[in-house]
Design a protein around this motif. Sequence first.
Motif, mmCIF file in Angstrom:
data_model
loop_
_atom_site.group_PDB
_atom_site.id
_atom_site.type_symbol
_atom_site.label_atom_id
_atom_site.label_comp_id
_atom_site.label_asym_id
_atom_site.label_seq_id
_atom_site.Cartn_x
_atom_site.Cartn_y
_atom_site.Cartn_z
ATOM 1 N N VAL A 12 16.926 8.737 36.838
ATOM 2 C CA VAL A 12 17.852 10.258 37.301
ATOM 3 C C VAL A 12 19.301 9.970 37.203
ATOM 4 O O VAL A 12 19.958 10.482 36.647
ATOM 5 N N SER A 13 19.727 9.046 37.876
ATOM 6 C CA SER A 13 21.018 8.600 37.908
ATOM 7 C C SER A 13 21.599 8.172 36.722
ATOM 8 O O SER A 13 22.813 8.536 36.494
ATOM 9 N N ASP A 14 20.784 7.422 36.051
ATOM 10 C CA ASP A 14 21.396 6.973 34.460
ATOM 11 C C ASP A 14 21.355 8.066 33.804
ATOM 12 O O ASP A 14 22.392 8.277 33.125
ATOM 13 N N ALA A 15 20.416 8.931 33.871
ATOM 14 C CA ALA A 15 20.584 10.347 32.991
ATOM 15 C C ALA A 15 21.651 11.159 33.355
ATOM 16 O O ALA A 15 22.222 11.846 32.601
ATOM 17 N N MET A 16 22.031 11.270 34.704
ATOM 18 C CA MET A 16 22.938 12.028 35.127
ATOM 19 C C MET A 16 24.409 11.558 34.309
ATOM 20 O O MET A 16 25.048 12.315 33.759
ATOM 21 N N MET A 17 24.676 10.047 34.571
ATOM 22 C CA MET A 17 25.801 9.697 33.817
ATOM 23 C C MET A 17 26.012 10.054 32.290
ATOM 24 O O MET A 17 26.866 10.274 31.548
ATOM 25 N N ARG A 18 24.515 9.637 31.599
ATOM 26 C CA ARG A 18 24.650 10.223 30.011
ATOM 27 C C ARG A 18 24.989 11.596 29.952
ATOM 28 O O ARG A 18 25.716 11.801 29.056
ATOM 29 N N LEU A 19 24.518 12.256 30.803
ATOM 30 C CA LEU A 19 24.561 14.095 30.592
ATOM 31 C C LEU A 19 26.159 14.294 30.763
ATOM 32 O O LEU A 19 26.550 15.224 30.241
ATOM 33 N N LEU A 29 23.721 19.173 37.676
ATOM 34 C CA LEU A 29 23.348 18.123 36.787
ATOM 35 C C LEU A 29 22.159 17.424 37.464
ATOM 36 O O LEU A 29 21.278 16.881 36.590
ATOM 37 N N PRO A 30 22.032 17.114 38.752
ATOM 38 C CA PRO A 30 21.127 16.240 39.096
ATOM 39 C C PRO A 30 19.574 16.917 38.880
ATOM 40 O O PRO A 30 18.693 16.208 38.437
ATOM 41 N N ALA A 31 19.481 18.294 39.075
ATOM 42 C CA ALA A 31 18.327 18.927 38.776
ATOM 43 C C ALA A 31 17.877 18.958 37.233
ATOM 44 O O ALA A 31 16.830 18.870 37.119
#
Length: 494
Positions: free
Chosen positions: A229-236, A205-207
């Motif tokens: 990136v961290s915010d996007a990880m949580m959304r995803l 997920l981080p990638a």
Amino acid sequence: MSGERPTLPPVRLHSDAELAREALTSPLLARAARLARWAGPATRVGAGGELVDEQLPEAAEHLGLAADEDGAAEASEAWRLAVDAGLVEVTDPGEGADGSDGSDGSEGGSGATGTATAGENLALLTSGSPQDVLAIWLDAFDAVFADATAPVLDDLAGVIGEDGQIDFEALEWDPEAEAEFLEGVLGNLYLLTVSEGVADGPVPLPALAASMIVPDDMGEPTDDVLEQVSDAMMRLDDQFRVLEPIGLVTYQPVDEALMAEEGTEPEPPADDEDVSRYGMVALTPLGLYGVRARMLEAGVDAPAVGDLAEKGAEALLDGIAYFPEASAGAETQLWLGRREPVAAARELLAAARGSDTGAPLRRLRSQQALSLVGPEAEGAVREVLDDAELGGLARVWLAEHGASDVPPPPEEMVFWLAIDTIAAQLDVDGEPDELQGLVAGLTGRHSGFFDAAWRVEHPATADVLEAMGRLHPDKKAAKEARKAAFKARSRRSG
């Protein structure tokens, strides 16, 4: 015409029948179908077509879910999908099926309610074609996609405006931006999945988040970018949890222990950390089909192996021009499987002719396709032995198939084939290291190669000789190639 490079590599899809079986067994659609069959005259729905609260425990029990809030929520989700996918049809709560006002008149009821009946699509799930089932699943995917990009309303009262409607500005939610972000993520996941040798398993997920946030030319990400990136990880993480039950992805969520260790949003993993704890996702075969369908609808060129099987040889050769080797071979095998060998060979050879810029690569793909045709094609191949453009590749085919009485090629044909072959390789690969070996081998086998090559009547002669001047490992030979290229250009312009 030269084949245009497709936006994406070709995908190998499962058959419609296999995909339809996957769709029918996807947890959310299966639950939606069970509720659609369960619904009857006593089923009551609210103004938005949702099951009234009093019916949720019974619906959850029918699905074998826990008799708690989570079970009721899952039953409600399955019912909404049944409505969105046309598995049930609801009447307006303001007007009952018999024309009455829709009120049951009972005390303690929830006011005016509508009713539900089986929708037209329900029967198609069992008696329709695989294409019918997949069409219903795509509608379901659209509905779930919309749910995945919807805002999370933790405090509903706080975002209700004076007009009684949700104030999306107060939510700081841009529906178009949210949808575009998730489309982009799914597009990147699709590309990683279909690119040969790129992603052989789940993607961290981080990638995936970083692919949407970190600029390609950025070296070490800044703290601000890492936070994004961290915010996007949580959304995803939230979105993939929503998308998994429809069968789009297999998803290993972010380890909840990380949330406790690092707060509500964990930082992207360090190099020595177990990246799987941060979430792993993969498109299922059904997911590949679904994402491709959305891409095609949006006008993206997303080819699939088998698209060219019923088309002519020229469409095949142009279509596979820039395919990866394995995909080109699979597409060609499907094309050949629908044709008689001799007729297929003649069609491929006819399509290989031409002096346009795409012709060398077309001839190379034709030669590769002909290598998959059996010895029955020998007669068709011998027919072009005297053809200036095809005689060289015909002799190669005959030699590879152990044919006897193969006439030696004229010297002019040898040099013409060399120029044509390098032109094709330059078109498809640019100037890879492997081409250096081909260039050095050609000049090593033929003394005075460049003295003869510049006279070859081929549209790409000068360009090929210039490339040989850049690629040849021997400085003296490279200089001879550049001189020959100059002569070839002068000759054509003179």
